[in-house]
Design an enzyme around this catalytic site. Structure first.
Site, short mmCIF file in Angstrom:
data_model
loop_
_atom_site.label_atom_id
_atom_site.label_comp_id
_atom_site.label_asym_id
_atom_site.label_seq_id
_atom_site.Cartn_x
_atom_site.Cartn_y
_atom_site.Cartn_z
N HIS A 121 -13.73 -26.39 82.89
CA HIS A 121 -13.68 -27.80 83.25
C HIS A 121 -12.96 -28.52 82.11
O HIS A 121 -13.09 -28.10 80.95
CB HIS A 121 -15.08 -28.41 83.32
CG HIS A 121 -15.96 -27.83 84.37
ND1 HIS A 121 -16.75 -26.74 84.16
CD2 HIS A 121 -16.19 -28.23 85.64
CE1 HIS A 121 -17.43 -26.47 85.26
NE2 HIS A 121 -17.10 -27.36 86.18
N ASP B 180 -15.29 -28.85 79.24
CA ASP B 180 -15.79 -27.64 78.56
C ASP B 180 -14.96 -27.42 77.30
O ASP B 180 -15.41 -26.82 76.33
CB ASP B 180 -15.61 -26.38 79.43
CG ASP B 180 -16.44 -26.42 80.69
OD1 ASP B 180 -17.42 -27.16 80.73
OD2 ASP B 180 -16.09 -25.68 81.64
N MET C 122 -7.18 -20.84 86.27
CA MET C 122 -7.78 -21.95 87.03
C MET C 122 -8.41 -22.95 86.07
O MET C 122 -8.99 -22.56 85.06
CB MET C 122 -8.84 -21.38 87.98
CG MET C 122 -9.58 -22.39 88.83
SD MET C 122 -10.98 -23.17 88.00
CE MET C 122 -12.33 -22.08 88.49
N GLU D 74 -14.53 -26.33 96.70
CA GLU D 74 -15.74 -25.49 96.68
C GLU D 74 -16.91 -26.21 97.35
O GLU D 74 -17.27 -27.32 96.96
CB GLU D 74 -16.08 -25.14 95.23
CG GLU D 74 -17.36 -24.34 95.09
CD GLU D 74 -17.62 -23.93 93.65
OE1 GLU D 74 -16.68 -23.98 92.82
OE2 GLU D 74 -18.77 -23.55 93.36
N LYS E 238 -20.94 -26.61 98.66
CA LYS E 238 -22.34 -26.31 98.28
C LYS E 238 -23.21 -27.21 99.15
O LYS E 238 -22.89 -28.38 99.31
CB LYS E 238 -22.54 -26.60 96.80
CG LYS E 238 -23.89 -26.17 96.25
CD LYS E 238 -23.94 -26.36 94.73
CE LYS E 238 -25.29 -25.95 94.20
NZ LYS E 238 -25.40 -26.15 92.75
N GLU F 182 -18.21 -19.92 97.04
CA GLU F 182 -19.11 -19.29 96.07
C GLU F 182 -20.20 -18.56 96.85
O GLU F 182 -20.85 -19.15 97.72
CB GLU F 182 -19.73 -20.33 95.13
CG GLU F 182 -20.80 -19.69 94.24
CD GLU F 182 -21.34 -20.59 93.14
OE1 GLU F 182 -20.53 -21.27 92.49
OE2 GLU F 182 -22.56 -20.58 92.94
N HIS G 199 -23.58 -20.28 97.02
CA HIS G 199 -23.65 -21.51 97.81
C HIS G 199 -23.69 -21.21 99.30
O HIS G 199 -24.40 -21.89 100.05
CB HIS G 199 -22.46 -22.42 97.47
CG HIS G 199 -22.43 -22.83 96.03
ND1 HIS G 199 -21.42 -23.57 95.49
CD2 HIS G 199 -23.32 -22.60 95.02
CE1 HIS G 199 -21.67 -23.78 94.21
NE2 HIS G 199 -22.81 -23.20 93.90
N ASP H 181 -15.63 -17.67 93.78
CA ASP H 181 -16.68 -17.67 92.76
C ASP H 181 -17.67 -16.57 93.10
O ASP H 181 -18.46 -16.68 94.06
CB ASP H 181 -17.41 -19.03 92.73
CG ASP H 181 -16.68 -20.05 91.86
OD1 ASP H 181 -15.63 -19.70 91.27
OD2 ASP H 181 -17.18 -21.19 91.75
N ASP I 236 -29.94 -23.06 93.17
CA ASP I 236 -28.67 -22.36 92.90
C ASP I 236 -28.85 -21.48 91.65
O ASP I 236 -28.89 -21.98 90.53
CB ASP I 236 -27.58 -23.41 92.65
CG ASP I 236 -26.22 -22.79 92.40
OD1 ASP I 236 -26.00 -21.64 92.80
OD2 ASP I 236 -25.37 -23.49 91.82
N ASP J 187 -26.97 -18.72 90.56
CA ASP J 187 -25.79 -18.21 89.85
C ASP J 187 -26.10 -16.90 89.12
O ASP J 187 -25.81 -16.73 87.93
CB ASP J 187 -25.27 -19.25 88.84
CG ASP J 187 -24.71 -20.49 89.53
OD1 ASP J 187 -24.23 -20.39 90.66
OD2 ASP J 187 -24.75 -21.57 88.90
N ASP K 101 -18.62 -16.93 88.58
CA ASP K 101 -19.28 -18.20 88.28
C ASP K 101 -20.78 -17.93 88.32
O ASP K 101 -21.45 -18.20 89.31
CB ASP K 101 -18.89 -19.28 89.31
CG ASP K 101 -19.56 -20.61 88.98
OD1 ASP K 101 -20.12 -20.73 87.87
OD2 ASP K 101 -19.55 -21.52 89.82
#
Ligand code: GLT
Ligand code: MN
Ligand code: MN
Length: 375
Positions: free
Chosen positions: A59, A62, A93, A186, A188, A222, A225, A250, A260, A262, A292
């Site tokens: 991101h 980040d 990405m 994406e 969710k 994802e 998701h 993802d 979620d 992950d 992810d």
């Protein structure tokens, strides 16, 4: 682990990528604070490269903290690019954080407040510029805060109109600057909002068809998701791939009926994950294999790399099973028998067809035994 069986040692040719936020996850949850120290992006680049990854994703924030000055931005970018080149890692990405700051508490592109929408779209454009500087070909858009708790407050039709305007502006920005970049949306269903707009990959695909430049926009499904929505990721990913819209993916895992999670790729659902790998490998998906996911909260700094290694190794083990599936005489025998029947041209006999057994019990058991290493 790797020494026992080098065949599953990842290499750059496998195109594995991880988000900075994945290995960098500090284990915070609504009930407890961080359990791991922050991980510097430079250390992440070095470690991921040594483990055999191909790239890293991020991101905007980040890497570059919100509110950083131009000179701070330049310095951070210079150091990061040097690490990428020293360790031969790509950034295929980038994405934008439109969910962390309180300004986004009632949405970003779908906020009812015009000034917030303006700020969000401009922030996304800057993240696209950052992606371009780092050589990214995909921009992921995850509308985590694009949703609601109180339906009295907003008509979803207005949310759709604003969402569409926002994404249209992004494609115009990309076109105007001649960036070789595509957008991957994406889905969710919920979390952090009670309900998130465009809750599934299928809903995203329908929305994309209404954009000004639908050819520039695809999806980033994802696994977790889709499972949160009670769906089968193999089917969602298959539909996206068949539509030419699988721009990114993802990979992770999820137990049904939970937040979620992950989870480490394929750590929960081996059979479901096998079919996802099969779809990507057989279906001609050309993009990176992006994880992810994040390490369990029980892990310290070392466990983070066990987690990353695990994601990649399991993918390669499942890829090997995909080859075994294609070479398995019994499995292929059943499939070709079914195919022969499907092409029968004799007079149609409804009762005879109604009495046919499809051998799916046998077929599925063979797959189970293949995955368990019993074949
Ligand atoms: C966030 C979310 C992920 C998205 C990331 C991209 S951010 O971690 O949970 O599913 O892919 O914005
Ligand atoms: Mn994701
Ligand atoms: Mn997730």
């Amino acid at each position: 682990m790797a020494s026992q069986s080098d065949k599953f040692q990842p290499t750059k040719a496998d195109h594995f990528t991880f988000g900075l936020w994945t290995v960098g996850n500090q284990g915070r949850d609504p009930f407890g604070d961080a359990v791991r120290a922050p991980l510097s992006p430079l250390v992440t680049v070095e470690q991921l490269s040594k483990l055999g990854a191909y790239g890293v994703t991020l991101h905007d924030n980040d890497l570059i903290p919100l509110g950083a000055s131009d000179s701070e931005r330049e310095k951070i970018l210079r150091d990061f690019k040097k690490a990428l080149s020293d360790y031969d890692l790509r950034v295929p990405m980038v994405t934008v954080n439109l969910f962390y700051h309180p300004v986004f508490k009632d949405g970003a592109f779908t906020s009812s407040m015009a000034p917030i929408r303006r700020y969000a779209i401009d922030k996304a454009k800057k993240a696209i510029d950052l992606g371009q500087e780092l050589g990214a070909e995909t921009f992921v858009l995850w509308g985590g805060r694009e949703g609601s708790e109180v339906d009295a407050a907003r008509d979803p039709r207005d949310a759709m109109k604003h969402y569409r305007q926002g994404v249209n502006e992004l494609t115009e920005h990309i076109l105007k600057n001649r960036y070789p970049m595509r957008i991957a949306m994406e889905a969710k269903p919920n979390e952090p909002r009670s309900d998130i707009y465009l809750a599934t990959t299928g809903a995203m695909l329908a929305f994309i068809a209404t954009l000004d430049h639908p050819e520039m926009v695809g999806v980033n499904p994802e696994i977790a998701h889709e499972k949160m929505a009670g769906l089968n990721p193999y089917h969602s990913i298959g539909q996206a791939l068949e539509a030419g819209k699988l721009f990114h993916i993802d990979l992770n895992d999820q137990k049904p009926g939970r937040y979620d999670q992950d989870l480490r790729f394929a750590s929960d659902d081996l059979k479901g994950s096998f079919y996802v790998v099969k779809m990507l490998e057989d279906g001609g998906y050309q993009g990176p294999r992006h994880f992810d996911a994040h390490p369990y909260r029980s892990e310290n700094a070392e466990g983070v790399w066990d987690f990353a290694r695990g994601c990649m190794r399991t993918y390669l083990v499942l890829k090997d099973k995909v080859h075994k599936f294609a070479q398995d005489a019994e499995i292929q025998g059943i499939l070709s028998e079914l195919k022969t029947w499907s092409e029968r041209e004799d007079a149609f006999d409804r009762d005879a067809w109604g009495a046919v057994g499809y051998q799916y019990e046998k077929l599925d058991q063979l797959v189970v035994e293949l995955l368990l290493g019993a074949r």
